[in-house]
Write a protein that holds these residues in place. Sequence first.
Motif, mmCIF file in Angstrom:
data_model
loop_
_atom_site.group_PDB
_atom_site.id
_atom_site.type_symbol
_atom_site.label_atom_id
_atom_site.label_comp_id
_atom_site.label_asym_id
_atom_site.label_seq_id
_atom_site.Cartn_x
_atom_site.Cartn_y
_atom_site.Cartn_z
ATOM 1 N N MET A 110 0.841 -1.196 0.000
ATOM 2 C CA MET A 110 0.000 0.000 0.000
ATOM 3 C C MET A 110 0.876 1.246 0.000
ATOM 4 S SD MET A 110 -3.058 0.791 2.675
ATOM 5 C CE MET A 110 -2.664 2.129 3.755
ATOM 6 N N MET A 111 0.565 2.185 -0.893
ATOM 7 C CA MET A 111 1.349 3.412 -0.984
ATOM 8 C C MET A 111 1.216 4.237 0.288
ATOM 9 S SD MET A 111 0.896 6.545 -3.681
ATOM 10 C CE MET A 111 1.135 5.495 -5.096
ATOM 11 N N THR A 112 2.279 4.817 0.733
ATOM 12 C CA THR A 112 2.209 5.715 1.882
ATOM 13 C C THR A 112 2.126 7.142 1.380
ATOM 14 O OG1 THR A 112 4.607 5.991 2.068
ATOM 15 C CG2 THR A 112 3.627 4.119 3.213
ATOM 16 N N ILE A 113 1.534 7.999 2.181
ATOM 17 C CA ILE A 113 1.316 9.371 1.731
ATOM 18 C C ILE A 113 2.618 10.155 1.648
ATOM 19 C CG2 ILE A 113 -1.014 9.415 2.638
ATOM 20 C CD1 ILE A 113 -0.028 11.014 4.997
ATOM 21 N N LYS A 114 3.699 9.594 2.163
ATOM 22 C CA LYS A 114 4.971 10.288 2.100
ATOM 23 C C LYS A 114 5.642 10.116 0.734
ATOM 24 C CE LYS A 114 5.871 9.980 7.074
ATOM 25 N NZ LYS A 114 6.779 9.469 8.126
ATOM 26 N N GLU A 115 5.211 9.118 -0.023
ATOM 27 C CA GLU A 115 5.806 8.888 -1.322
ATOM 28 C C GLU A 115 5.445 10.003 -2.289
ATOM 29 O OE1 GLU A 115 5.536 4.947 -3.057
ATOM 30 O OE2 GLU A 115 4.896 4.181 -1.121
ATOM 31 N N LYS A 116 6.394 10.271 -3.189
ATOM 32 C CA LYS A 116 6.144 11.254 -4.237
ATOM 33 C C LYS A 116 5.205 10.640 -5.264
ATOM 34 C CE LYS A 116 7.058 15.061 -6.616
ATOM 35 N NZ LYS A 116 6.675 16.401 -6.140
ATOM 36 N N VAL A 117 4.149 11.336 -5.604
ATOM 37 C CA VAL A 117 3.209 10.807 -6.584
ATOM 38 C C VAL A 117 3.396 11.529 -7.907
ATOM 39 C CG1 VAL A 117 1.520 10.180 -4.830
ATOM 40 C CG2 VAL A 117 1.368 12.411 -5.934
ATOM 41 N N ASN A 118 3.157 10.808 -8.983
ATOM 42 C CA ASN A 118 3.221 11.380 -10.317
ATOM 43 C C ASN A 118 1.795 11.412 -10.860
ATOM 44 O OD1 ASN A 118 3.475 11.783 -13.151
ATOM 45 N ND2 ASN A 118 5.589 11.068 -13.075
ATOM 46 N N VAL A 119 1.160 12.551 -10.736
ATOM 47 C CA VAL A 119 -0.253 12.665 -11.074
ATOM 48 C C VAL A 119 -0.482 12.399 -12.555
ATOM 49 C CG1 VAL A 119 -2.244 14.209 -11.088
ATOM 50 C CG2 VAL A 119 -0.635 14.276 -9.179
ATOM 51 N N GLU A 120 0.383 12.928 -13.394
ATOM 52 C CA GLU A 120 0.203 12.722 -14.829
ATOM 53 C C GLU A 120 0.309 11.250 -15.195
ATOM 54 O OE1 GLU A 120 1.492 14.643 -19.108
ATOM 55 O OE2 GLU A 120 2.893 14.804 -17.419
ATOM 56 N N GLU A 121 1.253 10.561 -14.586
ATOM 57 C CA GLU A 121 1.407 9.130 -14.852
ATOM 58 C C GLU A 121 0.144 8.370 -14.434
ATOM 59 O OE1 GLU A 121 3.967 5.640 -12.835
ATOM 60 O OE2 GLU A 121 5.170 7.270 -13.701
ATOM 61 N N GLN A 122 -0.418 8.737 -13.308
ATOM 62 C CA GLN A 122 -1.650 8.091 -12.854
ATOM 63 C C GLN A 122 -2.797 8.362 -13.822
ATOM 64 O OE1 GLN A 122 -1.155 9.461 -8.439
ATOM 65 N NE2 GLN A 122 -2.498 7.682 -8.409
ATOM 66 N N ALA A 123 -2.886 9.587 -14.306
ATOM 67 C CA ALA A 123 -3.944 9.941 -15.250
ATOM 68 C C ALA A 123 -3.788 9.173 -16.562
ATOM 69 C CB ALA A 123 -3.939 11.446 -15.501
ATOM 70 N N ILE A 124 -2.558 8.995 -16.997
ATOM 71 C CA ILE A 124 -2.302 8.237 -18.225
ATOM 72 C C ILE A 124 -2.726 6.786 -18.043
ATOM 73 C CG2 ILE A 124 -0.473 7.331 -19.715
ATOM 74 C CD1 ILE A 124 0.997 10.019 -19.274
ATOM 75 N N VAL B 230 -10.020 9.218 -11.390
ATOM 76 C CA VAL B 230 -8.854 9.664 -10.626
ATOM 77 C C VAL B 230 -9.389 10.402 -9.413
ATOM 78 C CG1 VAL B 230 -6.747 11.036 -10.630
ATOM 79 C CG2 VAL B 230 -7.462 9.852 -12.717
ATOM 80 N N LEU B 231 -9.126 9.871 -8.239
ATOM 81 C CA LEU B 231 -9.676 10.395 -6.991
ATOM 82 C C LEU B 231 -8.652 11.270 -6.268
ATOM 83 C CD1 LEU B 231 -11.057 6.940 -5.924
ATOM 84 C CD2 LEU B 231 -12.534 8.898 -6.423
ATOM 85 N N PHE C 293 -5.915 6.745 -7.055
ATOM 86 C CA PHE C 293 -6.034 7.612 -5.887
ATOM 87 C C PHE C 293 -4.750 8.404 -5.735
ATOM 88 C CE2 PHE C 293 -5.418 8.227 -1.212
ATOM 89 C CZ PHE C 293 -6.407 9.177 -1.053
ATOM 90 N N ILE C 294 -4.853 9.713 -5.698
ATOM 91 C CA ILE C 294 -3.680 10.571 -5.548
ATOM 92 C C ILE C 294 -3.372 10.691 -4.067
ATOM 93 C CG2 ILE C 294 -2.711 12.855 -5.990
ATOM 94 C CD1 ILE C 294 -4.570 13.057 -8.395
ATOM 95 N N ALA C 295 -2.420 9.903 -3.605
ATOM 96 C CA ALA C 295 -2.140 9.757 -2.170
ATOM 97 C C ALA C 295 -1.114 10.778 -1.703
ATOM 98 C CB ALA C 295 -1.661 8.336 -1.874
ATOM 99 N N THR C 296 -1.527 12.010 -1.669
ATOM 100 C CA THR C 296 -0.649 13.068 -1.171
ATOM 101 C C THR C 296 -1.499 14.196 -0.619
ATOM 102 O OG1 THR C 296 1.102 14.656 -1.771
ATOM 103 C CG2 THR C 296 -0.538 14.164 -3.459
ATOM 104 N N THR C 297 -0.929 14.937 0.316
ATOM 105 C CA THR C 297 -1.607 16.123 0.851
ATOM 106 C C THR C 297 -1.131 17.394 0.152
ATOM 107 O OG1 THR C 297 0.065 16.322 2.594
ATOM 108 C CG2 THR C 297 -1.925 15.054 3.109
ATOM 109 N N ASP C 298 -0.271 17.232 -0.845
ATOM 110 C CA ASP C 298 0.283 18.366 -1.576
ATOM 111 C C ASP C 298 -0.794 18.982 -2.479
ATOM 112 O OD1 ASP C 298 1.732 20.205 -2.962
ATOM 113 O OD2 ASP C 298 3.202 18.791 -3.797
#
Length: 420
Positions: free
Chosen positions: A1-15, A149-150, A183-188
């Motif tokens: 399970m991804m942790t919220i501390k990991e850097k997310v790549n929103v564009e990659e998720q959308a693709i 994309v949530l 799911f975009i797992a970041t608070t950024d």
Amino acid sequence: MMTIKEKVNVEEQAIRAKKAAKVLSTLSTEKKNEALMTIANFLEREYHEILKANVVDLDNGKTKGYDEAFMDRLSLSKERIFEFANGLRNVAILDDPTGKVLSGWTLDNGLTVEKISVPLGVIGMIYEARPNVTVDATGLALKSGNAIVLKGGSSAISSNERIVDVIHQALEETDIPKDAVQFIATTDREATKQLFTMKQHIDVLIPRGGGSLINAVVNNATVPVLETGVGNCHIYIDKEADLQKALSIFVNAKTDRPAVCNAAETLIVHKEWFTNHHQHLVATLAEHNITVYGDEHIISVIPDARKATEHEWANEFLNMSIAIKAVDHVSEAIEHIDEYGTKHSEAIITENKETAHEFFKQVDAAALYHNASTRFTDGGALGFGAEIGISTQKLHARGPMGLPALTTVKYIMTGDGQIR
């Protein structure tokens, strides 16, 4: 399970979501229904783990001093989890909105034209607090053939992350690729802003939450937006309103779940009705511990009523408070609603059908009620299954948005060599 501390790549998720949407759009209704049933079963099976994650969010909320209404929207229980799991089952048994021939005709030259309902593609869902939205939005998106994309609010990130993890586990056992639910797992907040401008990957954005969130999306997005609205809902008690009916409807609309958008926030009363029945109204307000903000006429009669300002008339309380205005005619009630309403849900209580008809003709809102509570502005209550939000705009979707709102159309032309 991804942790919220990991850097997310929103564009990659959308693709990835866009690629999954291609697969999803080809699946049969049966395959989509099987997937929703599987997700529902997994949510119930893993409810303990979801509740553990929710405790983390609730503890953080207490530390940050979130108010009671916000904590109610954030809070989960076994009953609530089972309720939104059953919501998925309800969506599964609804008609598939895609692949329907909406209309068709043949031109003089023999060319046939058909208007077909098809999925939107990839939905970007931006929302606050409510973890149930994660499930409701996912179920409606998948049933209507859309990837999603949530981006939930930071207040519920642990709950949402765990819920999506369970959804992914379930999808592994279905024909729907798990990439269809991102799911975009970041608070950024920058991640949210990225969604605003990814028109090449996201087909529509749906914001669901408070006014500041909705305005931020509407004002900054280059992606098309299905605008949902806050609920500054009014109940007008006409001079010809039945006493018991009026009190019962008002109590339900205000107190059943005061923290939701279809709860009543302003009560408008005809002065004649108020003169005859104010003692019953005052007793009802006291019985339910409702704090009253009123105009001069109201505060002169109701003990402990506070002076209503522009803030009280214009904003959602989302708690056990009510603004009350006294009027001489239905036209004054309509004028007040025109000025302060959010085009969500408005109700009139009267035994005069002509007055109700006038109210319906003149009030501009997504949902209007005669002798009924505003609490019915809800996809489940109106038979849509779950809802992805309540639209207060005037484009193709208005009111509770169920499955049909998540489709668009294609025109299919079939010929035999016709040229123009």
